[in-house]
Every structure is written in structure tokens, then in C-alpha cells.
Motif scaffolding. Structure first.
Motif: not given
Length: 948
Positions: A370-375, A398-410
């Protein structure tokens, strides 16, 4: 260690200098059986004399000779003690062997030739001066520390029994070799090893000596096991063991239960009945590689002392798979008969753990991250738990976002998928499958992911080590749309999956349509992270990295999904560690596959396929694999949930090359392609029928309704779905069996298992059965196989039998095979028909392997571990080969293997077990490392052996 690679697999030890303390404490066993301290200066003196004898004593070359001798002496010392313990003991002949090899490696051929002739003259002189065959006057220290005179009569008897019914072996030859390793005060274990080694040194001249070595090892194993059990203090030879196995078996089960290694449920079986069902003489069917592999890693032991004999081991596995059967004893005997006949063999995790207190029997686990730290860290933790008990892993990243993608939480930017892959890599190293094998994992990424170019570099030996994963396999998950763009010389756009999340779950026409919509959105500036490249350039880089590093492998997303029986229940997001499993995964379900392989060599004769025997084998094997699902010990709930809901199994085949030899069919021929078609058709028919019959007895798998099975669409029919999606590809769809009747049966009765067939690499279980791996062509006709159990000379017994028949098997032929790297091609006196039949992997045009694989693939509901061999790779050749694999509808490919730039060591001595050559068929690396054999799996490396 480096890997060539499954195989299987095979490892090359780096020539590291041994610690000085090892050399300081080393001893040399002289020919009179007395040990003396090792002195490297004596090697230097001998080398100097050899050079001077050939080149003369002129002062002009003395400095050069001095430097050469120093270098060669260091090489010999390293070779002698590279794997040594703290106080090694080497025979003087071993030192001379290494001196000769060092001279040959350095291409000092005239000096080496003179050295060899001198050794032969001295050996002949010693033989002439011997007073006779008097018994060696040495003492042996037993396990209790007592020293007794060597019983040479018993030694001779054991060797004679080991040679007993075998052709072209001589007890005197084994005893003569054994005497060289005897010394006063040796332990009983060292004596047993000396006997075994004496037979191993003769294997290259006669393959039956492998059986002799196995029987000598068996004698040692019997003594070890029987002395360890409370009621078994005396020795037993093979004749005595026929009567002793039943009583031993009862004591063995009770002892294993008392130790806490065997489940107490085994003690509730009718042990007397099962003990009397054991076939003691089937212990004699193992060759040395097979039995040594069992001894080192499969047989149960108590603090290093084995108490499990081979027939007890296989009965333990059979009992472990029959725990829930109504008539447990009858089913256990049925399963045992199948295993001990070598008609079928369970995969390695099942062999390790069946009947134990931790029955983790499944082979492969597939996860989606999954595409979050917990996942992400939940997936890494799952990897560790699954790997702990001998499972091989395939991770969909594949679901994990790529380099340069926005992280909404931070409100920051992502570093991409690569740093997390590094963590997964290190976890695989740390959790090493209970200390038995290194953790084994493969990461998959789809070709449109923005990090794909960094992903391609993960296995490079240069660059930032924090962004490299040297211990983890990688694979491209390639959609058809990308390869269409390659063929059209079009562009290809890379995205970050957080902005294009549905691409991950789409395939076929739906993927292509949505992908083009995202491209249009990117052009309009609606996506923050994207990049456009030339599709051909990316494809070329994929091929280049595959050539240079062996990774990432190339697997095809659309065929895996369009032909999946479980389209209604989810998406196939990746394959597994060895690219033969194609099961659905999600955040809630970890796919599990339960493997075993039919030994096709046992099901053919010179007249063709024995279909009745194959049907019996497949029917029982499917039942055994289905039992795995219910008995299995699950380490994570997602795996249990998925496995019980869908009940997939992966029945495969091995010994294909042996089956072709038996029928006199060359691997690179239309006849071999036709045999692949017809044999897999029967295999598929019987497997599907067996699963459907189990559905009647035990019920359908939970998610059956809506599957392709429920609609009467069998694997052969699903080929049409792929043809339709691709616009009418012309594939062979011929059949010979009554598939209409089976379609009707499956629709009416259902299926017990969502997936039934997958051809795994079988690197280890094929060794146990003494046949060629999986669907692999023969690597060489004479070579050294290296794995955790040591170095093993392997001679093609089929070839040896043919050459004996026409009077061509002699020392000169052995020398020719060694010189020509196991190839018959340059040996003029060999008939052309034998050269064609016994072409080695790199002599077979690789398109034949693809064509045969395509014929097999049409019958399979999953995939196959397909290695491709290219003797002289180029960009054009590799491009054409992989496009051919795609066009033929293959679901996956595995390793690319190509000959390395290293040279072969061509020893002229007999008895060079473990030192024949250093040529690799590598999963080609940018800095080629010599490796003895390109097995699909390696014992020590994170490859497919976790599956088989």
C-alpha cells in the motif's frame, strides 16, 4: 557469494584469502598417512623447479620466475584453505592438484605438462614399489573418543556392497583412492568422508560412481541415525536394514516427538503398519548429490546428529500430508509410494516442515504494498514473517508513489519507491528462513511508474549504494500497450501512481484507453509528476540492464490477467520469486501457492508418454497439494484468508530434458516443441480433472462462481481471450483429448482449486530425484555443480551410455569434454546424431525454448519459470527474443543466461571433483564472475529455490 543465478543455482565462491590463523594451523597428510605442518615454501620450491626444468636457469628470467612463483603459491594456498575450518588437514595430492590447476589457469601450459608427466611417473613408481594390498596400519577414533585399529575388512565389505549391482565400477579403485586419505588417529566421521570422497573422484569417468558415493554416505548415515536412537546402538548394512526399518521407524517417530520436532499427531498413526510399508531398497535410488542434499538440509537432526533416514523422511512428509484424511494410513502409504518412486516430489518447504510442529508447507507468497508508511512497513513485516519458515516472496510495489510526488500529510515530496526497496532487500538478508537459506524476494514494478528507470538500476554494481538492492530480485511488469508503442516507435509516459491509481488495476483494452486519457491529462498540465520518453529507448535500457545485471526480469501483465481464471475476484499484480505464479493480490489478501512437481522422466519410455502412469501420478499429487492448504501453518492472517478462499495449487513438471533423451528427441527441434505440446496437454487434462473430482468429494473453492472455470472456459480456451485482446494473433490451438467432456464436468461439478498448474524451477527437488531441472535444457555434458552441500561432478549418464554403446567412452573423451566445456560439437569422432541429441543449453537456438514454452503455456492456468540461454548476446538478438516471447503469448520469462568472459580450467587429472571448470552461464553481470552451473535456483542466493 555471487550468483550466476535457481540454479540451483548455483554459487561461485569469491577467492578471498584465508585467515592467517587457518594457514598457520593447517596440516598436510603425507602418503605414509602421517600429518605434518603445512609449509607454503615447499610449494614455491616445487614451482620453481618446474619452471627451471622447462625454461632453464638463465639469470635473465630468474626475476620473472620468482614473481610468478610467489603469485602462484598464493593462489594455491587460497584455493586450499578458502573453505577450511580452524585446523584444516589436506592431502599432499590435493596440494599437487591445486599446483597443476594454478599453472593451467595461468596458461603456463609447457610447465604444467611437464609437472603432470612428473606426477604420473612418480605415481607409477610408487605403485610398482608397493609390497601388496596389506591392510593400512592406522587407528580410528569413534564418537565416544575410543581409539581402535581400523577394520579394513569391514571397509572393504562396505565398499564392495556399495558397488554391488552397479555396472562399470570397481571396489578396488574406490579402496585405492580411500587409502590416500587415511592417517593414524582419524575420526570415524573422517573415515566415512574419505570413503565417500574416494568414489566421488571417479564420477567423471563413470557416472555410476555417484551411486557408489551415495551408498557409502548412506552407510555413514545409518550408523549415525541408529546409534542415536535409544534402541539402535548397533550398525546395520543394507541387507540388515530391510528387516530393521520397521522397528527403527517407530523409535524414530517417538524420538522426534520427544524432541519437540515432530507433531504428536504422528505418534497416533499405526506406526507398525507404516514401518512395514517402508521400502529400504529405495534408499539406493539416490545419487550422491541427492543424498548429500538430503543429509545437509532436509533430514531431522538433534544438535547436528541425524536421526532421520531417507525412507523415514519421505514417510514423515506423507504422514504430514495425510493428517486430515479419513484413512490416514492408507493415504500416507499412497503418498509415500509416489514420493519414493520419484514420480512426484513436493516442494522444499513441504519437505522441510511436513509432520513437524511448524508445518509451513507453502512455497510462494505474493503481496501488494500500500501507498502509505503503515502499509509499506506492514508489508516489510509480512515479508519477514513469511520468510521465516521458508517461503519465497513476490512483492508488487507499483502502488507506492514515485519520486517527487506530493505527500499531503507533511506537505513534502516523496523520495520514491527505491529507499523502501532497500529496506525490503535488507530484511530478506536478515530473516534467512530459519538459518537454512537466505531470505528470497522479488520486487515487481509496472513499466509506467515514474521510478522505473531507477528501478532498472537496482542491481548495478556502481552508483549510490543506498539506492541498490544486491540481494533482491527485480522484475518488470510490462503491459501490452508499452510493447505496442515499442513496435510503433512511439512515446511512453511515466506517471506517479498516486495520481493515476486505477492503472494498477486495469489491463488489456481498458488499461490502454485509460492510459491514453492520463497522457492527455498530463499534456493539459493536470498531473504534477510525469515524464515522456521514447518507448524504444526505455525498452533498450530494460534489455541492457537485463544483459548487464540479470535484472529486472521481463514479465507480461496482460496475458497474466486476460487468461487468469480469477478475473472476477481481483487482479494479478505481479508474479512470484520465480515468475511461475500468477495469482490475485490486494491489501487484504496475500496470495499463496502450494507447489510440487511431476517427474516427467518417470513417465516416458522410448515409445513416448506413459499416459496411464501420468494420470495416476497427477491425480494423487493434486490431492496432496490440496491437503497442504488445510494443514499449512500460516504466519499472517492475509495469507490464511486468501489461501482458504481460493485454494490455489501449482503442480509443475521436471525432468523434461531426461524425457527428451529417453525418446531420442533433440531439444532444438520441432519434435521437442510437439512433445512439449502433447505432454503438457495430458498433464493439464489430468490435473483439471483431478481438481474437479476433489470438488465433488470436498466442495468447490469459495470464489468459484463467476470464474472462467464456472463459465466452462479452460486454459486452452482462455488463449482465445488473449487473441481477441491483441487483435487476432495466430497461435497453435490444436488438441487431442476430449476437452468438451471436461468442460461439461467442470461446469457441473466445479473445481476444488482456483489455480492448478505452475511450472517452477525445481532446483533442489530435481537434485533429490536425480533428474534435470524443470523444463531446462542440459547445461553441459560434464561439469561441476556447486551448492551449499559442496561441489559435485555431474556427468550426463544418457550420453555416457550412448558413448559406451559405440565404444567411445574413454579417458580421451573425458578430456575432450573437459577441454570443450562439456560440448560434443568439436569432438570429431562423435557421430552427428549424438551431437544433435546432446546439444547443451548454449548450443540450442533460444527461439526453440520460446516455441516449446508457448506450447506449454496454452495448457497452463498459471505460468512457467522460463530461462533463456544466449551464447553470443547482442542488442538485436535479445530484442528479437523477448519480443518473440511476448508475441507467442508467454506470461513471464525468468533469467537471461549468457556465457561469461572467463576461461575454463582444463585439468588433465582424473578425480578433479569440484575443480573441473570455472565457466559460467551467468545471468550476465557487468563484471562477470565464474560460476560452475547456471541452475535456475541457487541454494545460497535469493532465487527460486525458496519455491522448489
Amino acid at each position: 557469494m555471487t550468483v550466476d543465478s535457481r540454479g540451483e543455482s548455483v554459487v561461485t565462491e569469491l577467492a578471498t584469502t584465508p585467515p592467517p590463523t587457518v594457514v598457520e594451523h593447517a596440516r598436510v597428510l603425507r602418503r605414509d598417512s602421517t600429518p605434518v605442518p603445512f609449509d607454503a615454501t615447499k610449494i614455491g620450491v616445487a614451482l620453481t623447479q618446474a619452471f627451471l626444468a622447462v625454461e632453464g636457469s638463465g639469470s635473465a628470467g630468474s626475476s620473472r620466475i620468482h614473481d610468478l612463483v610467489a603469485e602462484l603459491t598464493a593462489q594455491v594456498t587460497t584455493a586450499l584453505f578458502r573453505h577450511a575450518g580452524t585446523e584444516p588437514l589436506v592431502h599432499v595430492e590435493q596440494i599437487q592438484d591445486q599446483v597443476e590447476l594454478a599453472l593451467m589457469r595461468g596458461e603456463h601450459h609447457r610447465v604444467a605438462r611437464a609437472y603432470v608427466l612428473y606426477r604420473e611417473e612418480r605415481a607409477a613408481a610408487r605403485e610398482t614399489s608397493k609390497p601388496g594390498a596389506e591392510e593400512p596400519q592406522v587407528h580410528v577414533v569413534d564418537l565416544n573418543g575410543a581409539e581402535t585399529p581400523l577394520d579394513w575388512h569391514r571397509v572393504s565389505t562396505v565398499v564392495e556392497q556399495a558397488c554391488g549391482d552397479l555396472d562399470d565400477v570397481a571396489p578396488k579403485a574406490v579402496l585405492r583412492e580411500a587409502r590416500r586419505g587415511l592417517y593414524d588417529g582419524m575420526s570415524s566421521r573422517e573415515l566415512a568422508e574419505a570413503l565417500t570422497l574416494s568414489a566421488r573422484t571417479l564420477v567423471e569417468s563413470e557416472p555410476n560412481y555417484s551411486l557408489v558415493a551415495a551408498r557409502l554416505l548412506l552407510d555413514s548415515l545409518r550408523r549415525e541415525a541408529l546409534s542415536h536412537l535409544a534402541d539402535g546402538s548397533r550398525e546395520a548394512d543394507q541387507d540388515e536394514m530391510r528387516g530393521r526399518y520397521p522397528e527403527y521407524f517407530t523409535a524414530y517417530v517417538r524420538h522426534g516427538v520427544a524432541l519437540g520436532q515432530l507433531t504428536p499427531e504422528l505418534a497416533s498413526f499405526d506406526l507398525d503398519r507404516l514401518g512395514h510399508a517402508l521400502r529400504a531398497d529405495r534408499d539406493l535410488a539416490f545419487d550422491f548429490l541427492g543424498l548429500q542434499t538430503l543429509y545437509d538440509r532436509y533430514l531431522l537432526h538433534d544438535h547436528g546428529v541425524r536421526y532421520e533416514l531417507p525412507q523415514a523422511f519421505l514417510m514423515r512428509v506423507a504422514m504430514g500430508l495425510a493428517l486430515h484424511e479419513d484413512d490416514r494410513e492408507a493415504r500416507a502409504i499412497e503418498f509415500y509410494e509416489l514420493l519414493t518412486s520419484f514420480d512426484f516430489m513436493c516442494s522444499t518447504p513441504t519437505l522441510f516442515n511436513a509432520g513437524t510442529t511448524r508445518p509451513q508447507l507453502s512455497s510462494c507468497f505474493l503481496t501488494t504494498v500500500d501507498d502509505d508508511l503503515h502499509g509499506i512497513f506492514h508489508s516489510v513485516g509480512n515479508n519477514a514473517l513469511l520468510s521465516k519458515y521458508a517461503g519465497g516472496l513476490g512483492n508488487d510495489w507499483t502502488p507506492v508513489r514515485g519520486i517527487g510526488a506530493h505527500i499531503q500529510g507533511t506537505n513534502g515530496q516523496s523520495q520514491g519507491v527505491v529507499p523502501f526497496l532497500k529496506i525490503a532487500n535488507d530484511t530478506a538478508v536478515a530473516v534467512n528462513q530459519g538459518g537454512k537459506r537466505k531470505g528470497a524476494v522479488c520486487a515487481y514494478l509496472e513499466t509506467w511508474h515514474i521510478d522505473i528507470e531507477e528501478f532498472l538500476d537496482l542491481r548495478k554494481n556502481t552508483g549510490d549504494e543506498r539506492r541498490r538492492t544486491h540481494d533482491m530480485n527485480t522484475a518488470n511488469w510490462v503491459p501490452d500497450e508499452f510493447l505496442r508503442r515499442v513496435e510503433q516507435d512511439g512515446t511512453w509516459t511515466l506517471f506517479s501512481p498516486d495520481e493515476t491509481p486505477d492503472l494498477h488495476d486495469l489491463y488489456g483494452a481498458a488499461f490502454a484507453e485509460r492510459y491514453r486519457e492520463y497522457e492527455a491529462a498530463a499534456e493539459r498540465g493536470e498531473l504534477a509528476v510525469h515524464r515522456t520518453v521514447a518507448a524504444v529507448d526505455l525498452w533498450r535500457r530494460m534489455i541492457t540492464m537485463l544483459f548487464e545485471t540479470g535484472h529486472p526480469w521481463i514479465t507480461f501483465k496482460d496475458p497474466c490477467n486476460l487468461r487468469s481464471p480469477q478475473q472476477h475476484a481481483g487482479v494479478v499484480h505481479s508474479s512470484n520469486l520465480c515468475t511461475e505464479i500468477t495469482l490475485n493480490t490486494s491489501a487484504d489478501e496475500v496470495a499463496v501457492c502450494n507447489l510440487g512437481s511431476v517427474n516427467l522422466a518417470q513417465h516416458v519410455t522410448a515409445d513416448g508418454l506413459d499416459t496411464h502412469r501420468l494420470e495416476r501420478t497427477v491425480t494423487t499429487a493434486v490431492r496432496m497439494l490440496d491437503n497442504v492448504i488445510d494443514i499449512n501453518f500460516y504466519t499472517i492472517p492475509e495469507a490464511r484468508r486468501s489461501n482458504l478462499r481460493h485454494r490455489p495449487i501449482g503442480l509443475g513438471i521436471m525432468g523434461v530434458q531426461d524425457a527428451l533423451f529417453a525418446q531420442r528427441i533433440p531439444t532444438g527441434s520441432p519434435e521437442a516443441v510437439e512433445f512439449a505440446d502433447r505432454s503438457t496437454e495430458h498433464f493439464s487434462y489430468y490435473a483439471i480433472a483431478a481438481s474437479s473430482a476433489l470438488a465433488v468429494q470436498r466442495g468447490r473453492y469459495e470464489s468459484f462462481e463467476g470464474s472462467l472455470w464456472s463459465r466452462g472456459i479452460l486454459p486452452l480456451d482462455s488463449l482465445g481471450l488473449l487473441r481477441e485482446a491483441r487483435g487476432g494473433e495466430d497461435w497453435n490451438a490444436t488438441s487431442t483429448l476430449d476437452w468438451d467432456a471436461l468442460r461439461t464436468t467442470v461446469r457441473a461439478d466445479g473445481m476444488r482449486n482456483s489455480n492448478v498448474m505452475a511450472i517452477a524451477p525445481t532446483a533442489t527437488i530435481s537434485n533429490i530425484c536425480g533428474v534435470g531441472q524443470s523444463i531446462e535444457p542440459i547445461y553441459r555434458n560434464l561439469y561441476v555443480k556447486s551448492n551449499m552441500s559442496g561441489d559435485f561432478t555431474v556427468a550426463n549418464a544418457h550420453l555416457v551410455a550412448d558413448l559406451k554403446r559405440i565404444g567411445l567412452w574413454d579417458e580421451a573423451m573425458v578430456a575432450d569434454l573437459k577441454y570443450y566445456d562439456g560440448s560434443l560439437g568439436p569432438v570429431e569422432r562423435v557421430p552427428d546424431d549424438l551431437k544433435e541429441l546432446y546439444r547443451t543449453a548454449f548450443e540450442v537456438e533460444p527461439h526453440w525454448l520460446v516455441e516449446a514454452a508457448a506450447r506449454r503455456q496454452k495448457w497452463l492456468d498459471q505460468a512457467q519459470s522460463l530461462n533463456l540461454y544466449v551464447s553470443r548476446p547482442s542488442g538485436r538478438i535479445l530484442d528479437e527474443l523477448y519480443r518473440l516471447a511476448w508475441r507467442r503469448g508467454l506470461k513471464t520469462t525468468y533469467y537471461l543466461r549468457s556465457t561469461s568472459a572467463t576461461h575454463v580450467e582444463k585439468s588433465t587429472l582424473p578425480g578433479t571433483d569440484g575443480k573441473l571448470n570455472a565457466v559460467t552461464a551467468a545471468a550476465v553481470t557487468s563484471s562477470p564472475s565464474p560460476s560452475p552451473e547456471p541452475a535456475a535456483c541457487s541454494v545460497d542466493e535469493p532465487d527460486c529455490e525458496a519455491c522448489q
